[in-house]
Design a protein around this motif. Sequence first.
Motif, PDB file in Angstrom:
ATOM      1  N   GLY A  39       0.785  -1.228   0.000  1.00 39.60           N
ATOM      2  CA  GLY A  39       0.000   0.000   0.000  1.00 39.60           C
ATOM      3  C   GLY A  39       0.813   1.273   0.000  1.00 39.60           C
ATOM      4  O   GLY A  39       0.255   2.364  -0.197  1.00 39.60           O
ATOM      5  N   LYS A  40       2.113   1.188   0.229  1.00 38.36           N
ATOM      6  CA  LYS A  40       2.944   2.394   0.181  1.00 38.36           C
ATOM      7  C   LYS A  40       3.414   2.638  -1.253  1.00 38.36           C
ATOM      8  O   LYS A  40       3.736   1.697  -1.982  1.00 38.36           O
ATOM      9  CB  LYS A  40       4.138   2.272   1.123  1.00 38.36           C
ATOM     10  N   PRO A  41       3.453   3.911  -1.660  1.00 38.54           N
ATOM     11  CA  PRO A  41       3.876   4.207  -3.036  1.00 38.54           C
ATOM     12  C   PRO A  41       5.343   3.883  -3.250  1.00 38.54           C
ATOM     13  O   PRO A  41       6.166   3.977  -2.331  1.00 38.54           O
ATOM     14  CB  PRO A  41       3.620   5.711  -3.168  1.00 38.54           C
ATOM     15  N   ILE A  42       5.672   3.516  -4.482  1.00 39.26           N
ATOM     16  CA  ILE A  42       7.044   3.172  -4.853  1.00 39.26           C
ATOM     17  C   ILE A  42       7.612   4.270  -5.736  1.00 39.26           C
ATOM     18  O   ILE A  42       7.033   4.614  -6.774  1.00 39.26           O
ATOM     19  CB  ILE A  42       7.094   1.825  -5.602  1.00 39.26           C
ATOM     20  N   ARG A  43       8.740   4.793  -5.321  1.00 41.77           N
ATOM     21  CA  ARG A  43       9.500   5.729  -6.156  1.00 41.77           C
ATOM     22  C   ARG A  43      10.452   4.889  -7.005  1.00 41.77           C
ATOM     23  O   ARG A  43      11.232   4.091  -6.472  1.00 41.77           O
ATOM     24  CB  ARG A  43      10.268   6.711  -5.268  1.00 41.77           C
ATOM     25  N   PHE A 239       8.173  13.769   2.548  1.00 45.06           N
ATOM     26  CA  PHE A 239       8.336  12.332   2.353  1.00 45.06           C
ATOM     27  C   PHE A 239       9.466  11.795   3.211  1.00 45.06           C
ATOM     28  O   PHE A 239      10.389  12.528   3.589  1.00 45.06           O
ATOM     29  CB  PHE A 239       8.609  11.998   0.880  1.00 45.06           C
ATOM     30  N   VAL A 240       9.380  10.506   3.512  1.00 41.49           N
ATOM     31  CA  VAL A 240      10.475   9.747   4.113  1.00 41.49           C
ATOM     32  C   VAL A 240      10.635   8.504   3.255  1.00 41.49           C
ATOM     33  O   VAL A 240       9.741   7.660   3.188  1.00 41.49           O
ATOM     34  CB  VAL A 240      10.187   9.363   5.578  1.00 41.49           C
ATOM     35  N   ASN A 241      11.771   8.399   2.585  1.00 38.06           N
ATOM     36  CA  ASN A 241      12.010   7.317   1.633  1.00 38.06           C
ATOM     37  C   ASN A 241      12.910   6.255   2.251  1.00 38.06           C
ATOM     38  O   ASN A 241      13.869   6.572   2.956  1.00 38.06           O
ATOM     39  CB  ASN A 241      12.667   7.875   0.367  1.00 38.06           C
ATOM     40  N   GLY A 242      12.611   4.996   1.962  1.00 39.88           N
ATOM     41  CA  GLY A 242      13.440   3.919   2.476  1.00 39.88           C
ATOM     42  C   GLY A 242      13.385   2.694   1.598  1.00 39.88           C
ATOM     43  O   GLY A 242      12.511   2.537   0.750  1.00 39.88           O
ATOM     44  N   THR A 251      10.775  -2.733   5.073  1.00 35.77           N
ATOM     45  CA  THR A 251      10.764  -1.270   5.076  1.00 35.77           C
ATOM     46  C   THR A 251       9.334  -0.742   5.072  1.00 35.77           C
ATOM     47  O   THR A 251       9.023   0.239   5.752  1.00 35.77           O
ATOM     48  CB  THR A 251      11.529  -0.706   3.873  1.00 35.77           C
ATOM     49  N   GLY A 252       8.461  -1.399   4.330  1.00 41.39           N
ATOM     50  CA  GLY A 252       7.074  -0.964   4.285  1.00 41.39           C
ATOM     51  C   GLY A 252       6.372  -1.073   5.623  1.00 41.39           C
ATOM     52  O   GLY A 252       5.406  -0.346   5.902  1.00 41.39           O
ATOM     53  N   ALA A 253       6.845  -1.977   6.468  1.00 39.15           N
ATOM     54  CA  ALA A 253       6.239  -2.142   7.792  1.00 39.15           C
ATOM     55  C   ALA A 253       6.645  -1.038   8.763  1.00 39.15           C
ATOM     56  O   ALA A 253       6.048  -0.905   9.834  1.00 39.15           O
ATOM     57  CB  ALA A 253       6.617  -3.504   8.373  1.00 39.15           C
ATOM     58  N   ASP A 254       7.661  -0.248   8.393  1.00 42.26           N
ATOM     59  CA  ASP A 254       8.122   0.849   9.238  1.00 42.26           C
ATOM     60  C   ASP A 254       7.177   2.029   9.060  1.00 42.26           C
ATOM     61  O   ASP A 254       7.109   2.637   7.994  1.00 42.26           O
ATOM     62  CB  ASP A 254       9.551   1.226   8.841  1.00 42.26           C
ATOM     63  N   ARG A 255       6.458   2.396  10.112  1.00 45.64           N
ATOM     64  CA  ARG A 255       5.454   3.456  10.007  1.00 45.64           C
ATOM     65  C   ARG A 255       6.064   4.826   9.758  1.00 45.64           C
ATOM     66  O   ARG A 255       5.368   5.744   9.309  1.00 45.64           O
ATOM     67  CB  ARG A 255       4.608   3.484  11.279  1.00 45.64           C
ATOM     68  N   SER A 256       7.340   4.993  10.041  1.00 43.15           N
ATOM     69  CA  SER A 256       7.970   6.286   9.801  1.00 43.15           C
ATOM     70  C   SER A 256       8.262   6.525   8.327  1.00 43.15           C
ATOM     71  O   SER A 256       8.494   7.667   7.908  1.00 43.15           O
ATOM     72  CB  SER A 256       9.274   6.400  10.606  1.00 43.15           C
ATOM     73  N   VAL A 257       8.252   5.472   7.521  1.00 41.66           N
ATOM     74  CA  VAL A 257       8.548   5.573   6.093  1.00 41.66           C
ATOM     75  C   VAL A 257       7.252   5.825   5.327  1.00 41.66           C
ATOM     76  O   VAL A 257       6.269   5.111   5.513  1.00 41.66           O
ATOM     77  CB  VAL A 257       9.220   4.280   5.591  1.00 41.66           C
ATOM     78  N   GLU A 259       7.240   6.299   1.776  1.00 37.93           N
ATOM     79  CA  GLU A 259       7.358   5.781   0.418  1.00 37.93           C
ATOM     80  C   GLU A 259       8.554   4.847   0.343  1.00 37.93           C
ATOM     81  O   GLU A 259       9.492   4.935   1.138  1.00 37.93           O
ATOM     82  CB  GLU A 259       7.530   6.925  -0.588  1.00 37.93           C
ATOM     83  N   LEU A 260       8.512   3.947  -0.636  1.00 39.23           N
ATOM     84  CA  LEU A 260       9.579   2.978  -0.846  1.00 39.23           C
ATOM     85  C   LEU A 260      10.277   3.267  -2.166  1.00 39.23           C
ATOM     86  O   LEU A 260       9.765   4.012  -3.005  1.00 39.23           O
ATOM     87  CB  LEU A 260       9.008   1.559  -0.847  1.00 39.23           C
ATOM     88  N   ALA A 261      11.433   2.676  -2.342  1.00 33.17           N
ATOM     89  CA  ALA A 261      12.163   2.802  -3.602  1.00 33.17           C
ATOM     90  C   ALA A 261      12.395   1.414  -4.177  1.00 33.17           C
ATOM     91  O   ALA A 261      12.642   0.458  -3.444  1.00 33.17           O
ATOM     92  CB  ALA A 261      13.500   3.508  -3.396  1.00 33.17           C
ATOM     93  N   ALA A 262      12.308   1.301  -5.488  1.00 33.89           N
ATOM     94  CA  ALA A 262      12.587   0.028  -6.159  1.00 33.89           C
ATOM     95  C   ALA A 262      12.846   0.293  -7.628  1.00 33.89           C
ATOM     96  O   ALA A 262      12.329   1.258  -8.200  1.00 33.89           O
ATOM     97  CB  ALA A 262      11.437  -0.957  -5.992  1.00 33.89           C
TER      98      ALA A 262
END
Length: 395
Positions: A39-43, A239-242, A251-257, A259-262
């Motif tokens: 559910g978190k957006p991917i950059r 944003f907080v990217n991880g 990383t997606g389970a970390d509530r402080s993040v 958005e994700l990168a891939a």
Amino acid sequence: MQPRTRLDLATKDLEAPLAIVDLDAFDHNAADLVRRAGGKPIRVASKSVRVRALLDRVLARPGYAGLMCYSLPEALWLSSCDTAEDLLVAYPTVDHAALRALAADKKARGRVTIMVDSTAHLDLVDAALGEDHPEIRVCLELDVSWRPLPGLHVGPRRSPVHTEGDAVRLARAVVARKGFRLVGVMAYEGQVAGIGDAPAGRRAWGLAVRWMQGRSVPELTERRAAAVAAVRRVADLEFVNGGGTGSLETTGADRSVTELAAGSGLVGPTLFDAYRAFSPRPAALFALPVVRRPKKNVATLFAGGYVASGTGTPDRLPSPHLPSGLELIGLEGAGEVQTPVVGKAADRLELGDRVWLRHAKAGELAERFAEYHLVSGDRVEAVVPTYRGEGKAFG
């Protein structure tokens, strides 16, 4: 239809060497990354693609938002092409000309965020632009390597900002500095995202990696959350990217993040075969022609020395993929002008036949070819330029 037959049929009128992207595999991988992101957006990490048409394709899908670029000139170019309106440069820049171009481009200044990990980066921008420069968007990079003992560092050597206190001090310095706006935090856990936990034939190493990651993830998650919370008290972050392809779940389970990168997971290079949690389909392949048959069980291919950056170990070499049952020769590897392959399958190859190979990394293949042939089923759907094909090289 067998995969090799399908690819040979699709490209039968083309001369090898050539590179293709299997769109069915690419789209499957894109959907699987979104599933794993929870559910978190991917950059999208542009360096793992390096083809504007493919960046456009994945950014048009739900679940993807923005680009993570690997140089400021690249981000400026992609902004000028309107490839994306949100471009994070993942590595600090010392390119004065590019900084001047950014300052002079109002549209780009609203889209591009540069990376900093020290006040020295702010000083460099001031030196390039003068102290009265327009506002530049910046992202603070937090180091989330694992340091269980004094002097022991597990993870990439990136930012010197390791602790909550380090992050707050830098955040305050950015906010106090005229001409800068702190909009984000990035924290890349390379020791999780970039190291496979199930390498073939290396069971002991895999166990060691899993042990390390099992201890690193809780520590970095707690430290990242504390640092982000502290920085948010200093600046209004966008944003907080991880994370990366290899760590989307943790990383997606970390509530402080936020958005994700891939990027590599879209293409499925060989270095990403060594993970238990996911199995990307090989999407980018290159074909080399057979030019010699020196002896039984050996076929020699033209060119092929497309070696990946990194450790200089054998896992950075390209790997024969189709037909199955072929291997490189240890004493020759993949060469500039020829690449021998061995195995019983070699005896079924004739001069002019193709061997399909995979690169070890996702984006570096695009530096070797001016165009990619986008294959759907057993036909070429389009031919698109790589960055190289558009006359762009960003290092």
